[in-house]
Scaffold this active site. Structure first.
Site, PDB file in Angstrom:
ATOM      1  CG  HIS A  16      -0.195   0.072   2.306  1.00 27.54           C
ATOM      2  ND1 HIS A  16      -0.344  -1.033   3.074  1.00 27.54           N
ATOM      3  CD2 HIS A  16       0.492   1.327   3.063  1.00 27.54           C
ATOM      4  CE1 HIS A  16       0.031  -0.898   4.354  1.00 27.54           C
ATOM      5  NE2 HIS A  16       1.114   0.793   4.349  1.00 27.54           N
TER       6      HIS A  16
HETATM    7  C1  T46 Z   1       2.354   0.621   7.038  1.00 28.45           C
HETATM    8  C2  T46 Z   1       3.020  -0.315   7.161  1.00 28.45           C
HETATM    9  C3  T46 Z   1       5.076  -0.487   7.601  1.00 28.45           C
HETATM   10  C4  T46 Z   1      -5.379  -0.604  13.164  1.00 28.45           C
HETATM   11  O1  T46 Z   1      -6.780  -0.924  13.560  1.00 28.45           O
HETATM   12  N1  T46 Z   1      -4.579   0.300  13.612  1.00 28.45           N
HETATM   13  C5  T46 Z   1      -3.011   0.690  13.508  1.00 28.45           C
HETATM   14  O2  T46 Z   1      -2.875   1.436  13.468  1.00 28.45           O
HETATM   15  C6  T46 Z   1      -3.302   0.177  11.957  1.00 28.45           C
HETATM   16  C7  T46 Z   1      -1.167   0.147  11.373  1.00 28.45           C
HETATM   17  C8  T46 Z   1      -3.404  -1.289  11.485  1.00 28.45           C
HETATM   18  N2  T46 Z   1      -4.881  -1.131  12.309  1.00 28.45           N
HETATM   19  C9  T46 Z   1      -5.493  -2.562  11.745  1.00 28.45           C
HETATM   20  C10 T46 Z   1      -5.777  -2.659  10.290  1.00 28.45           C
HETATM   21  C11 T46 Z   1      -6.087  -3.761  10.071  1.00 28.45           C
HETATM   22  O3  T46 Z   1      -6.748  -4.652   9.675  1.00 28.45           O
HETATM   23  O4  T46 Z   1      -4.521  -3.844  11.660  1.00 28.45           O
HETATM   24  C12 T46 Z   1      -4.249  -4.727  10.821  1.00 28.45           C
HETATM   25  C13 T46 Z   1      -3.292  -5.032  10.132  1.00 28.45           C
HETATM   26  O5  T46 Z   1      -2.868  -3.325   8.887  1.00 28.45           O
HETATM   27  P1  T46 Z   1      -1.926  -3.451   7.877  1.00 28.45           P
HETATM   28  O6  T46 Z   1      -2.950  -4.728   7.098  1.00 28.45           O
HETATM   29  O7  T46 Z   1      -2.068  -2.108   6.970  1.00 28.45           O
HETATM   30  O8  T46 Z   1      -0.756  -3.953   8.788  1.00 28.45           O
HETATM   31  P2  T46 Z   1       1.307  -3.962   7.404  1.00 28.45           P
HETATM   32  O9  T46 Z   1       1.771  -4.769   8.008  1.00 28.45           O
HETATM   33  O10 T46 Z   1       0.685  -4.860   6.233  1.00 28.45           O
HETATM   34  O11 T46 Z   1       1.593  -2.073   7.406  1.00 28.45           O
HETATM   35  C14 T46 Z   1       1.261  -1.641   8.325  1.00 28.45           C
HETATM   36  C15 T46 Z   1       0.350  -0.229   8.574  1.00 28.45           C
HETATM   37  O12 T46 Z   1      -1.051  -0.619   8.690  1.00 28.45           O
HETATM   38  C16 T46 Z   1       1.097   0.771   7.539  1.00 28.45           C
HETATM   39  O13 T46 Z   1       0.455   2.011   7.731  1.00 28.45           O
HETATM   40  O14 T46 Z   1       2.836   1.384   6.449  1.00 28.45           O
HETATM   41  O15 T46 Z   1       2.696  -1.251   8.279  1.00 28.45           O
END
Ligand code: T46
Length: 142
Positions: free
Chosen positions: A52
């Protein structure tokens, strides 16, 4: 591309050689105000997260344990940054498509972010990202 590597202030222990302590302070060490801190853990070697870009968010990524490769793309160029040192941080600004690949089991990624969690700030479709990056560039040029 809208990213840079920074050194995080690091101290050794006061009396004996028993490890290091690294820190960054709000309003002093980062080019943005910290509103949120999160960390990713329990990820197996070979897994990749991310896929993303953010529209407005600025973040500092630190691999506080283990080893992670972050791939960065802005629509024109592609670069990889290897994070395996807790005293080095990767600043990523808006408009950068990023993925994080775990090179070692249970590596831990700690992130300081410039804003609260907002699902609307994410671009998770790659082609939508390419359009967004192009428009962002035109805005910056004009
Ligand atoms: C990024 C990279 C480096 C929340 O509810 N609160 C939060 O503060 C965050 C970061 C995520 N979430 C939820 C959203 C999703 O349902 O946690 C779940 C997993 O998030 P995501 O799939 O986006 O995780 P990554 O590791 O792909 O990405 C994360 C961050 O979301 C993103 O902003 O830049 O780490």
């Amino acid at each position: 591309m809208n990213y840079s590597l920074i050194n995080i202030k690091t101290c050794s222990s006061l009396h004996k050689d028993i490890g290091n302590l690294s820190f960054f302070e709000a309003e002093k060490d980062l080019p943005f105000e910290i509103k949120r801190v999160y960390y990713t853990y329990g990820v197996k070697k070979g897994e990749t997260r991310g896929f993303h870009s953010h529209k407005t968010l600025h973040q500092l990524l630190v691999c506080v344990y283990g080893s992670i490769t972050v791939a960065l793309e802005d629509g024109h160029s592609y670069e990889e940054v290897h994070l395996d040192d807790p005293s080095v941080g990767l600043l990523i600004g808006p408009g950068v498509w990023h993925t994080m690949k775990w090179l070692e089991d249970d590596s831990v990624l700690c992130v300081a972010a410039s804003d609260y969690y907002d699902a609307g700030d994410y671009i998770r479709d790659y082609y939508e990202f390419l359009d967004y990056a192009e428009n962002l560039e035109e805005k910056i040029e004009s």
